[in-house]
Motif scaffolding. Sequence first.
Motif: not given
Length: 278
Positions: A66-67, A71, A74, A221-223, A225, A230, A233
């Motif tokens: 889930r990357q 997050y 960021n 987008n996740f870049r 957020q 996150g 999501n």
Amino acid sequence: MSTQRGILRPTLTYAGAFLVLLWSAGPFVWQFSTSFQLDRALTAPTPSFIPHPFTLQHYANAFFHRQLWFYLRNSLIVASLTTLLCLALGSLAAFALSRLNIRGRFGLLLLMLSVAMFPQIAIVGPLYLIASDLNLLDTYTGLIITYLALGLPLVTWVLFGYFETLPREMDEAARVDGVATLGLLWRIILPLSLPSLVTTGLLAFIAAWNEFLFALAFTSNFRHQTVPVGIANFTDLYYVPWGDISAASAVVTVPLIILVLFFQRHIIEGLTLGGMKE
């Protein structure tokens, strides 16, 4: 009778402190326990507090599937820059209102606080339109400016209250020694105000770290957020991964706990010394 009172009073004090600790820490302990349990244990009719069997699968899912790394990065960038800007601008504003001869300074402080008290849901629409016109959507800059506007009044107010407790004789002695106005702030006021700076910095950092509404509205987008968006999501259309959400929430909570524990002495001094007049 006095002996009984002497025993009863500390007993009630410790019992009350234990109940407060249990009430405050209970949800976090349950969250950590949930993060180490299998999905079938989380949906069982009878929940278990102790993970059995113990698993780290949810942490692996959060970071690699889930990357969560993106997050966290960021949130760290946005919260750190917001905190630095809040402290830099807030200390200048508080110093000017406290040490310089500004008419209506308390009116300005009340105006700043009144602006900060607007509910976020009432201003998210206008701020979204402004950010869209300035091409600040899906950028760190848009979030940092928004968080700065929200956190700066509180930081200014807290630092102003602390600066007011510092004796004015220091200012006169510094000016006799040839120290300029900004030198007075940099060399004398700020070093003496370290506990208050740590306290207000942590407040600004935690507020920016946990903010959800503006991060959700301004990023797509996740870049860019942040962590709260996150984690939100993580939820699928027909399935809520409670284990992955608990693992991500635990990872997000740990840095805040470490910061508070590391700076607890400065936090206590910043919260108590500001109420005493030198």
